[in-house]
Design an enzyme around this catalytic site. Structure first.
Site, mmCIF file in Angstrom:
data_model
loop_
_atom_site.group_PDB
_atom_site.id
_atom_site.type_symbol
_atom_site.label_atom_id
_atom_site.label_comp_id
_atom_site.label_asym_id
_atom_site.label_seq_id
_atom_site.Cartn_x
_atom_site.Cartn_y
_atom_site.Cartn_z
ATOM 1 C CG HIS A 148 -2.212 0.999 1.153
ATOM 2 N ND1 HIS A 148 -3.240 0.662 1.419
ATOM 3 C CD2 HIS A 148 -2.171 2.223 0.716
ATOM 4 C CE1 HIS A 148 -4.004 1.724 1.569
ATOM 5 N NE2 HIS A 148 -3.355 2.686 0.798
ATOM 6 C CG LEU B 190 5.055 4.270 -5.872
ATOM 7 C CD1 LEU B 190 5.798 3.750 -6.820
ATOM 8 C CD2 LEU B 190 6.220 5.076 -4.791
ATOM 9 N NE ARG B 191 0.926 11.225 -3.335
ATOM 10 C CZ ARG B 191 -0.113 10.863 -2.456
ATOM 11 N NH1 ARG B 191 -1.242 10.217 -3.039
ATOM 12 N NH2 ARG B 191 -0.101 11.004 -1.185
ATOM 13 C CG ASN C 3 -4.776 7.456 -4.879
ATOM 14 O OD1 ASN C 3 -3.735 6.743 -4.987
ATOM 15 N ND2 ASN C 3 -4.956 7.968 -3.763
ATOM 16 C CG HIS D 221 -10.572 4.409 1.356
ATOM 17 N ND1 HIS D 221 -9.394 4.926 1.651
ATOM 18 C CD2 HIS D 221 -11.686 4.940 1.615
ATOM 19 C CE1 HIS D 221 -9.783 6.106 2.063
ATOM 20 N NE2 HIS D 221 -11.120 6.035 2.354
ATOM 21 C CG HIS E 50 -6.064 2.450 5.136
ATOM 22 N ND1 HIS E 50 -7.638 2.525 5.393
ATOM 23 C CD2 HIS E 50 -5.640 2.939 3.891
ATOM 24 C CE1 HIS E 50 -8.005 3.092 4.018
ATOM 25 N NE2 HIS E 50 -6.965 3.530 3.415
ATOM 26 C CG ASP F 206 -1.927 4.671 3.362
ATOM 27 O OD1 ASP F 206 -1.980 5.241 2.164
ATOM 28 O OD2 ASP F 206 -3.045 5.182 4.027
ATOM 29 C CG HIS G 95 0.650 14.899 1.010
ATOM 30 N ND1 HIS G 95 -0.323 14.752 -0.249
ATOM 31 C CD2 HIS G 95 0.041 13.915 1.811
ATOM 32 C CE1 HIS G 95 -1.334 14.073 -0.095
ATOM 33 N NE2 HIS G 95 -1.035 13.445 1.028
ATOM 34 N N GLY H 293 -2.218 12.120 5.381
ATOM 35 C CA GLY H 293 -1.197 11.039 4.918
ATOM 36 C C GLY H 293 0.178 11.441 5.565
#
Lengths: 309, 432
Positions: free
Chosen positions: B61, B64-65, B95, B180, B232, B305, B309, B324
């Site tokens: 989980h 990596l954006r 996502n 989720h 999570h 998770d 950011h 996060g």
């Protein structure tokens, strides 16, 4: 450091009884001078106050403006729509820009709890919280406390009922912190949908029956029902039912302790949280609250940024 | 390909019931020898005296954006962070922007990972198009091109009928859906756990029922329509439901994250946005229930998770801040220090939670040091003690509530496919 020993006024949560009493004593001193304005020492000459409001407000902003003016200072008002925060400049950047423009202090109203604290941590300017989310509204609570003291002196063991939308009320929270610190007994009353989780932990009683709550109360602080919030979020079924269950009217007053005094932060929704005869009656001290609001804000401005003798 | 000989390490491999001092030989990317004394004069030899050798850690989980939010993290920086944290495989959530809801995105992630990845990067495909919870994605095609699981993580699939279809469809491919669990109506715009503390801070609260009601729903759906892995988990109520459902044989597994095991809502303090998570940090009773669930097997996996950011995403009003924690580089030492060293769980159990079980649940050919297995290994140095320093993170995400914590049991070496990718002395080694 100033006589209060704090850079910012962010809330009553962390103020001592000594600090609260110092502000209120000073406010009473100013109020005594209202009949002869020329006697008021102009301790804010050359000082400019910025009111930075991310939410619309007329009375709080006006009250700060009047307070600054009576002390010889000036005020500059900026209204920002909440959405522009997300569109562009951050709150931190905004206050840093304002800092270098030479303001003496900034009064912030914001729709998010904790925003004035974030601002305060990122500027050397004193920050005064004029209401943040549903966290705190310290100047409103101080003027409420001042009004209560004006009519009934020391608040130790006095019984105060706060009725209405406790969950979304910064006024309620600041009142609870301040009144608890001064030894008063607070009961919150409202529909279960508007009582926040864990409020009992703050040392307040929770009551859903207004009649029972008012039985031996010395004051009732009636919060404004915010229709714009209620309408789409389904917290109460109707204004009519709300008034029947939680509205203050003559019938309820007749059953309450004689001399019960009614406070309201305004503006009033007549026939919802308060009936017109009560709103216009002798037991409410609503206009006195407005006058005291100016005195309290003068006291805070003077204590935080006034020229010391 | 070079040959590696790891000597004198304490090998801990729960998949084989091993916990003893052994030598380990690696050739051609695979484990070729595991016994008490191995001699290989030509091999590059490392003495791992006082160190622990385990199957490579697997984090199922991770965010990596990339693509779309490369200012927060890239596949390159995220996989470097993974190597530094002792992870040899990481599964990246769908996502991204655009979401990984199509074969082309899965191929893109695979390609970038092939060129820049330091560890094994395993893409997770979206369950529904655009993560909107409406129409199911080309799950079969995405799996064919390497998607290891399917999830709309970050967004709950609110419509139970859609979830049913996703499960029935993924069942054909024997794949797993990661759910989720959040009832958005109950979350209602909240930004921290709903409690006396949220009332005190004047922040909108998220009740624990927001998670538990969806866990209950997912359990019923899993019992009827297919296997679900619950992401999570943060509340005692959810764990009670999961424990009971597992006893009755429901096809569910679950994970929690290090921050739920180590922190409570108190970490929010004075609006500390580094303690803002989704789901939010809960109360001490929840934390203790999670630790108990680690012990009794209710929790199958610890995943980070990892949610990097930028500073700007966090330096704003609490309600507006991103959710996060940047988790890859701190998970192992946090868990080792606070749970293994304190005797709350065994080292074997930790390796089960972080390697054996992720491999088993997601059907990965990993999670063991048996000869013949891929040479993915983590070497742990139980004697290495140092403070978390977020400024030294390989991840672009410096958002951690653990900065300054003194921890032991850091990764000393990370080996992926027989190649050393990280050592504590030299840092992450880039591909040749």
């Amino acid at each position: 450091m100033n006589p209060l020993g704090i850079k910012d006024l962010l809330g009553l949560k962390n103020l001592s009884a000594k600090q609260i009493n110092l502000i209120i004593q000073e406010a009473f001193a100013y109020k005594n001078q209202f009949s002869a304005p020329a006697r008021i020492k102009k301790s804010l000459l050359d000082k400019t106050l910025l009111t930075l409001f991310y939410e619309p407000s007329t009375r709080t902003m006006t009250s700060f403006n009047v307070a600054a003016g009576r002390l010889g200072g000036r005020a500059h008002n900026v209204s920002v729509s909440a959405s522009s925060v997300q569109k562009g400049e951050t709150l931190i950047d905004t206050v840093r820009n304002l800092e270098v423009m030479g303001f003496s202090a900034v009064v912030i109203r914001h729709s998010h709890g904790g925003a004035p604290q974030l601002a305060a941590e990122n500027t050397t300017l004193p920050v005064i919280n004029a209401g943040d989310g549903f966290n705190e509204h310290p100047t409103q609570a101080l003027l409420d406390i001042m009004t209560m003291q004006q009519f009934k002196g020391d608040l130790k063991n006095k019984k105060i009922v706060i009725v209405g939308d406790i969950a979304h009320s910064r006024v309620a929270r600041s009142n609870i912190w301040g009144l608890n610190t001064l030894g008063a007994q607070v009961t919150v009353c409202g529909p279960a949908t508007l009582i926040p989780r864990g409020i009992e932990d703050f040392g307040v009683m929770v009551e859903h029956d207004l009649g029972r709550a008012l039985a031996d109360a010395d004051f009732v602080n009636v919060l404004r029902m915010q229709h714009e919030r209620q309408a789409d979020k389904n917290f109460i079924p109707s204004k009519r039912e709300y008034h029947r269950l939680f509205g203050i009217n003559e019938k309820r007053l007749a059953k309450a302790k004689p001399g019960l005094l009614i406070l309201h932060p305004g503006p009033i929704n007549r026939s919802v949280e308060i009936s017109t005869p009560v709103a216009d009656g002798k037991q409410n001290v609503i206009l006195e609250q407005v006058i005291n609001g100016i005195a309290v804000r003068m006291a805070i401005l003077n204590l935080l940024i006034g020229e010391k003798p | 390909m070079s040959t590696l000989l790891l000597k004198n390490g304490t090998v801990v491999d729960p998949a084989q019931g091993l916990h003893k001092k052994l030598d380990l030989l690696i050739a051609d990317g695979k484990i070729t020898g595991l016994k008490e004394k191995i001699s290989a004069p030509d091999a590059e030899t490392h003495d791992l005296q006082d160190k622990i050798v385990t199957p490579g850690l697997i984090d199922m989980h991770v965010h990596l954006r990339e693509p779309g939010q490369e200012e927060k993290e890239t596949i390159k920086t995220g996989s470097k962070a993974a190597a530094a944290g002792g992870f040899t495989s990481i599964a990246c959530m769908a996502n991204t922007d655009p979401p990984a809801d199509d074969v082309s995105l899965i191929k893109h992630i695979q390609e970038v990972a092939r060129r820049h990845g330091i560890v094994n990067v395993l893409p997770i495909g979206a369950c529904t198009i655009g993560l909107r919870g409406e129409f199911i994605t080309q799950i079969g095609e995405m799996q064919r091109f390497g998607a290891v699981a399917f999830s709309d993580d970050g967004q709950p699939i609110g419509n139970a009928q859609v979830l049913r279809k996703v499960l029935e469809y993924t069942g054909m491919f024997n794949s797993v859906v990661i759910s989720h669990c959040e009832d958005k109506a109950l979350t209602n715009g909240g930004s921290m756990n709903e409690s006396a503390l949220s009332t005190k801070l004047g922040l909108p609260g998220i009740p624990s029922a927001s998670e538990a009601t969806m866990v209950a729903r997912d359990i019923e759906i899993a019992k009827n329509f297919g296997r679900i892995h619950l992401a999570h988990i943060s509340t005692k109520e959810s764990l009670d439901l999961i424990r009971q459902a597992k006893k009755l044989g429901a096809p569910i597994t679950c994970e929690t994250a290090p921050h739920y095991l180590l922190l409570t809502e108190e970490a929010v303090g004075d609006y500390n946005t580094n303690a803002k998570m989704s789901p939010p940090l809960r109360q001490e009773a929840d934390r203790l229930a999670l630790i108990e669930a680690l012990r009794d097997g209710t929790i199958d996996i610890i995943a980070t998770d990892h949610a990097p950011h930028t500073l700007d995403d966090k330096r704003v009003e609490f309600n507006l801040a991103a959710c996060g924690v940047s988790g890859l580089e701190t998970a192992l030492p946090l868990l080792y220090t606070h749970f293994v060293q304190t005797g709350q769980i065994t080292l074997e159990r930790l390796i089960e939670l972080m390697s054996v079980n992720p491999a088993r649940i997601f059907a990965l050919d990993k999670g063991t040091l048996k000869p013949g297995a891929a040479a993915d290994l983590t070497v742990i140095d139980p004697r290495l003690t140092k403070k978390v320093d977020k400024t030294k993170f390989y991840s672009k995400g410096k958002n951690t509530p653990f900065d300054g914590w003194e921890l032991s049991g850091w990764a000393a070496m990370t080996i992926v496919g027989g190649q050393i990718k990280y050592t504590a002395e030299k840092g992450v080694w880039l591909k040749a």
